[in-house]
Write a protein that holds these residues in place. Structure first.
Motif, mmCIF file in Angstrom:
data_model
loop_
_atom_site.group_PDB
_atom_site.id
_atom_site.type_symbol
_atom_site.label_atom_id
_atom_site.label_comp_id
_atom_site.label_asym_id
_atom_site.label_seq_id
_atom_site.Cartn_x
_atom_site.Cartn_y
_atom_site.Cartn_z
ATOM 1 N N ARG B 7 -27.718 -23.702 44.557
ATOM 2 C CA ARG B 7 -27.726 -24.604 43.403
ATOM 3 C C ARG B 7 -27.154 -25.977 43.778
ATOM 4 O O ARG B 7 -27.679 -27.011 43.389
ATOM 5 C CB ARG B 7 -26.899 -23.974 42.283
ATOM 6 C CG ARG B 7 -26.892 -24.900 41.125
ATOM 7 C CD ARG B 7 -26.425 -24.358 39.865
ATOM 8 N NE ARG B 7 -26.255 -25.528 39.022
ATOM 9 C CZ ARG B 7 -25.796 -25.493 37.827
ATOM 10 N NH1 ARG B 7 -25.481 -24.365 37.285
ATOM 11 N NH2 ARG B 7 -25.660 -26.594 37.132
ATOM 12 N N GLU B 8 -26.053 -25.961 44.552
ATOM 13 C CA GLU B 8 -25.443 -27.243 44.949
ATOM 14 C C GLU B 8 -26.379 -28.022 45.867
ATOM 15 O O GLU B 8 -26.484 -29.239 45.763
ATOM 16 C CB GLU B 8 -24.092 -27.002 45.645
ATOM 17 C CG GLU B 8 -23.001 -26.439 44.738
ATOM 18 C CD GLU B 8 -22.603 -27.355 43.581
ATOM 19 O OE1 GLU B 8 -22.440 -28.556 43.804
ATOM 20 O OE2 GLU B 8 -22.489 -26.845 42.436
ATOM 21 N N GLY B 10 -29.627 -27.828 45.808
ATOM 22 C CA GLY B 10 -30.688 -28.330 44.926
ATOM 23 C C GLY B 10 -30.239 -29.593 44.216
ATOM 24 O O GLY B 10 -30.997 -30.562 44.072
ATOM 25 N N ALA B 11 -28.961 -29.596 43.771
ATOM 26 C CA ALA B 11 -28.423 -30.767 43.069
ATOM 27 C C ALA B 11 -28.289 -31.950 44.031
ATOM 28 O O ALA B 11 -28.556 -33.094 43.663
ATOM 29 C CB ALA B 11 -27.066 -30.421 42.458
ATOM 30 N N TYR B 13 -30.199 -32.435 46.576
ATOM 31 C CA TYR B 13 -31.563 -32.913 46.794
ATOM 32 C C TYR B 13 -32.038 -33.789 45.626
ATOM 33 O O TYR B 13 -32.863 -34.694 45.823
ATOM 34 C CB TYR B 13 -32.513 -31.721 47.003
ATOM 35 C CG TYR B 13 -33.928 -32.168 47.246
ATOM 36 C CD1 TYR B 13 -34.274 -32.821 48.427
ATOM 37 C CD2 TYR B 13 -34.916 -32.002 46.270
ATOM 38 C CE1 TYR B 13 -35.563 -33.281 48.643
ATOM 39 C CE2 TYR B 13 -36.209 -32.464 46.480
ATOM 40 C CZ TYR B 13 -36.519 -33.097 47.661
ATOM 41 O OH TYR B 13 -37.797 -33.559 47.867
ATOM 42 N N ALA B 14 -31.491 -33.532 44.436
ATOM 43 C CA ALA B 14 -31.869 -34.350 43.269
ATOM 44 C C ALA B 14 -31.632 -35.832 43.549
ATOM 45 O O ALA B 14 -32.446 -36.690 43.191
ATOM 46 C CB ALA B 14 -31.065 -33.926 42.042
ATOM 47 N N PHE B 15 -30.528 -36.141 44.227
ATOM 48 C CA PHE B 15 -30.205 -37.543 44.530
ATOM 49 C C PHE B 15 -31.159 -38.103 45.589
ATOM 50 O O PHE B 15 -31.570 -39.250 45.514
ATOM 51 C CB PHE B 15 -28.747 -37.675 44.974
ATOM 52 C CG PHE B 15 -27.791 -37.415 43.857
ATOM 53 C CD1 PHE B 15 -27.441 -38.419 42.966
ATOM 54 C CD2 PHE B 15 -27.254 -36.145 43.656
ATOM 55 C CE1 PHE B 15 -26.586 -38.168 41.912
ATOM 56 C CE2 PHE B 15 -26.402 -35.884 42.607
ATOM 57 C CZ PHE B 15 -26.056 -36.892 41.729
ATOM 58 N N GLU B 17 -34.259 -37.061 46.195
ATOM 59 C CA GLU B 17 -35.584 -37.222 45.579
ATOM 60 C C GLU B 17 -35.611 -38.436 44.644
ATOM 61 O O GLU B 17 -36.543 -39.239 44.693
ATOM 62 C CB GLU B 17 -35.930 -35.957 44.796
ATOM 63 C CG GLU B 17 -37.319 -35.976 44.194
ATOM 64 C CD GLU B 17 -37.594 -34.728 43.370
ATOM 65 O OE1 GLU B 17 -38.568 -34.040 43.676
ATOM 66 O OE2 GLU B 17 -36.839 -34.442 42.413
ATOM 67 N N ARG B 18 -34.576 -38.564 43.812
ATOM 68 C CA ARG B 18 -34.547 -39.689 42.867
ATOM 69 C C ARG B 18 -34.545 -41.016 43.618
ATOM 70 O O ARG B 18 -35.269 -41.950 43.258
ATOM 71 C CB ARG B 18 -33.310 -39.608 41.967
ATOM 72 C CG ARG B 18 -33.300 -40.701 40.915
ATOM 73 C CD ARG B 18 -31.951 -40.872 40.281
ATOM 74 N NE ARG B 18 -30.962 -41.356 41.249
ATOM 75 C CZ ARG B 18 -29.680 -41.541 40.952
ATOM 76 N NH1 ARG B 18 -29.240 -41.248 39.756
ATOM 77 N NH2 ARG B 18 -28.844 -41.982 41.868
ATOM 78 N N ASN B 21 -37.860 -41.739 45.013
ATOM 79 C CA ASN B 21 -38.748 -42.168 43.921
ATOM 80 C C ASN B 21 -38.514 -43.636 43.584
ATOM 81 O O ASN B 21 -39.452 -44.382 43.306
ATOM 82 C CB ASN B 21 -38.514 -41.308 42.681
ATOM 83 C CG ASN B 21 -39.178 -39.949 42.790
ATOM 84 O OD1 ASN B 21 -40.176 -39.793 43.492
ATOM 85 N ND2 ASN B 21 -38.624 -38.959 42.131
ATOM 86 N N LEU B 22 -37.255 -44.039 43.626
ATOM 87 C CA LEU B 22 -36.935 -45.452 43.344
ATOM 88 C C LEU B 22 -37.500 -46.359 44.435
ATOM 89 O O LEU B 22 -38.031 -47.435 44.145
ATOM 90 C CB LEU B 22 -35.423 -45.639 43.220
ATOM 91 C CG LEU B 22 -34.838 -45.162 41.887
ATOM 92 C CD1 LEU B 22 -33.332 -45.060 41.966
ATOM 93 C CD2 LEU B 22 -35.248 -46.097 40.761
ATOM 94 N N THR B 101 -24.921 -39.058 34.731
ATOM 95 C CA THR B 101 -24.783 -38.441 36.055
ATOM 96 C C THR B 101 -23.407 -37.795 36.218
ATOM 97 O O THR B 101 -23.294 -36.685 36.747
ATOM 98 C CB THR B 101 -25.024 -39.495 37.153
ATOM 99 O OG1 THR B 101 -26.333 -40.036 36.975
ATOM 100 C CG2 THR B 101 -24.923 -38.905 38.545
ATOM 101 N N ALA B 104 -22.953 -34.355 34.554
ATOM 102 C CA ALA B 104 -23.708 -33.196 35.052
ATOM 103 C C ALA B 104 -22.769 -32.170 35.690
ATOM 104 O O ALA B 104 -21.766 -32.545 36.303
ATOM 105 C CB ALA B 104 -24.739 -33.660 36.080
ATOM 106 N N PRO B 105 -23.092 -30.879 35.549
ATOM 107 C CA PRO B 105 -22.200 -29.831 36.073
ATOM 108 C C PRO B 105 -22.345 -29.626 37.578
ATOM 109 O O PRO B 105 -22.811 -28.582 38.038
ATOM 110 C CB PRO B 105 -22.646 -28.591 35.291
ATOM 111 C CG PRO B 105 -24.080 -28.844 34.987
ATOM 112 C CD PRO B 105 -24.257 -30.318 34.854
ATOM 113 N N ILE B 106 -21.986 -30.641 38.337
ATOM 114 C CA ILE B 106 -22.032 -30.527 39.799
ATOM 115 C C ILE B 106 -20.711 -31.060 40.350
ATOM 116 O O ILE B 106 -20.037 -31.854 39.689
ATOM 117 C CB ILE B 106 -23.193 -31.342 40.415
ATOM 118 C CG1 ILE B 106 -23.101 -32.827 39.992
ATOM 119 C CG2 ILE B 106 -24.536 -30.767 40.028
ATOM 120 C CD1 ILE B 106 -23.930 -33.746 40.845
#
Lengths: 281, 275
Positions: B7-8, B10-11, B13-15, B17-18, B21-22, B101, B104-106
């Motif tokens: 999960r961590e 994945g979180a 990777y969220a940064f 990917e975002r 995308n930017l 941001t 978020a629960p990270i």
């Protein structure tokens, strides 16, 4: 209502901000510090599945209270528990249980709703495949065209952006949803759509909702119970009927505006015009 | 893999990917930035090519070109890593997403890992494009270079720059209005004291102690010895150990300081104000 059964339990919360005035250079010894009491001994309890309204003018402390519940501000005194978990000591658990929609839709505006919501989905540990499918489903249910889901959000109206914000919160299935003036600045149609969606959230997903507003109609239409906050203090709390009873005189059916006037001696709209005088968001 | 770790990751990777995308959405700006960086690197490197004419003395031009090229490429890479990591809060402030941001629960570590991963991938890509472009303009002699040793030095240097970047990211957290500009000052001081385009020995005596505190000084010294003189890892120990110490100290210290600063910002209500 026992403490453990509560969705939200706020007890004697106090928050004071200090504002420095008149000190422009580090070598100026004399500091003029003004203390602004944003929350003054605030206590409230919200049951699961309740839609609880916090009504007050701008600067009354509504957003400060929401920020304290959201773990974004630390209270100076008092305790806040979400489903029994302390927001300061058990921050991570609380974050899993809540989500928030604020007055300004906070997004990377160059990114599309899909890209923004996928970012949120990954932060909250959702399966990306499932999330992608749900994002399309929720956004189309909220009235977004499919093509708009993949276009930058900067091209969207504020109403549409706010709907995406609501969808983002819904995606994480929060047990407690904090809505901080979610319909401010929206056109009447968008306002009604967001309000209908809030009701659906509660009915379909058993979500508890805490909603701040200075819109009397919205509070009347949506909330099971309402707290009236003024200058950081809760001055009254109850169902709509209970609050109206406070201001009922000579058979006249009072509005919430009448209730606010009866409790504070001022009109809610007057307060909003006098914004900025020691006000706190 | 453990559910929590997955999960961590994945979180994190969220940064990544975002941010990619930017980059994709701001592609026009990215092209301009890349062109600017290439022109900048070429301009610095041409100083080496013209050194002999400037001074009127015979100079080993090839050596000068390589000396300055290493300086400009290494600085570009390290400053990209530093900027992305140190701007992670400033960026969220500009876009108005900081509260979302941070709610978020990270763990904050997960947030920092994601930003750091992106900065490394972005920095490597950017620097590689500049290198390939510069190669077209100059006849570079890499016959003596120990590229493996140079890579080790660069990786070690990146770790300490990540640590410095995390510490600098505290500034926009604490000073919503001017914090982002403060990180530029940190970067400028590092550029001055680290011997990017000149040996630190030419600096005034009172500045030199600061150059010993900058990890970039050791990265540059090690890289130049590895590329220009083919030094082995064993002989680069004088550059390696300070980088190891800086990396081991700066990253955990940076994360710890960031968490303390975040708590302070939450107490003082500094997350809400936009810069």
């Amino acid at each position: 209502m026992t403490t453990n059964a509560l969705a939200l339990d706020v007890r004697h919360v106090r928050k004071v901000f200090e504002k420095e005035r008149g000190r422009h250079w580090p070598w100026h010894r004399k500091k003029d510090v003004q203390q602004v009491v944003a929350l003054d001994d605030v206590s409230l309890r919200v049951a699961p599945r309740e839609i609880y309204g916090i009504l007050g003018p701008n600067g009354s402390g509504k957003s400060t209270l929401i920020r304290c519940i959201s773990t974004l501000l630390l209270p100076d005194a008092g305790t806040i528990r979400v489903f029994g978990h302390d927001v300061v000591r058990e921050e991570r658990i609380v974050k899993e249980l809540i989500n928030r929609v604020s007055v300004e839709a906070s997004f990377f505006k160059k990114l599309s709703p899909m890209e923004n919501l996928m970012f949120g989905a990954r932060l909250y540990g959702l399966d990306p495949k499932v999330a992608r499918h749900e994002i399309v489903e929720v956004l189309t249910r909220l009235g977004l065209e499919k093509a708009a889901i993949f276009r930058p959000m900067e091209k969207m109206s504020r109403g549409m952006q706010q709907k995406v914000a609501v969808a983002r919160a819904l995606l994480t299935r929060p047990r407690l949803l904090l809505l901080d003036e979610p319909t401010t600045g929206l056109d009447p149609r968008s306002k009604r759509e967001v309000q209908a969606f809030v009701r659906t959230l509660r009915d379909r997903y058993d979500t508890t909702v805490v909603l701040t507003t200075h819109d009397m109609d919205e509070a009347e239409r949506l909330c099971d119970r309402i707290a009236i906050i003024d200058r950081g203090r809760i001055v009254a709390e109850g169902t709509l009927a209970e609050l109206k009873a406070i201001a009922r005189r000579n058979g006249h059916e009072p509005t919430l505006e009448d209730v606010f006037m009866a409790l504070t001696g001022r009109a809610l709209s007057d307060e909003q015009e006098n914004l900025g005088v020691g006000g706190v968001a | 893999m453990n559910h929590v770790v997955r999960r961590e990751l994945g979180a994190s990777y969220a940064f990544v990917e975002r941010n990619f995308n930017l980059v994709k959405r701001y592609w026009g700006w990215e092209v301009v930035w890349l062109a600017y960086s290439i022109a900048n690197s070429l301009a610095v490197t041409f100083i080496g090519a013209g050194a002999s004419e400037i001074s009127g003395q015979p100079i080993d031009t090839q050596y000068m070109v390589m000396y300055l090229l290493i300086g400009t490429l290494v600085w570009h890479f390290l400053s990209v890593v530093f900027s992305i990591v140190s701007d992670m809060i400033a960026w969220e402030r500009w876009e108005g997403t900081i509260e979302y941001t941070l709610m978020a629960p990270i763990s904050r570590f997960t947030h920092l890992v994601g930003t750091t991963l992106f900065s490394l991938v972005y920095g490597v890509f950017h620097t590689a494009v500049i290198l390939f472009t510069v190669v077209v303009f100059f006849d570079l002699d890499l016959s003596r270079a120990n590229l493996a040793a140079a890579t080790v030095i660069l990786v070690l240097g990146s770790v300490s720059f990540i640590g410095l970047g995390i510490m600098a990211a505290i500034l926009p957290l604490l000073f919503p209005e001017r914090g982002a500009q403060m990180t530029n000052v940190v970067q400028a001081v590092l550029l001055l004291v680290s011997g990017i385009y000149y040996p630190v020995s030419v600096l005034p005596t009172w500045i030199r102690p600061f150059s010993y505190l900058s990890p970039a000084t050791y990265v540059l010294e090690g890289m130049r010895q590895a590329v220009l003189e083919g030094a082995t890892l064993g002989s680069l120990w004088a550059s390696i150990w300070p980088l190891l110490v800086a990396g081991v100290v700066s990253v955990p210290l940076g994360v710890r300081l960031f968490m303390v600063a975040e708590r302070y910002a939450k107490r003082e209500g500094r997350l809400a104000r936009e810069g």
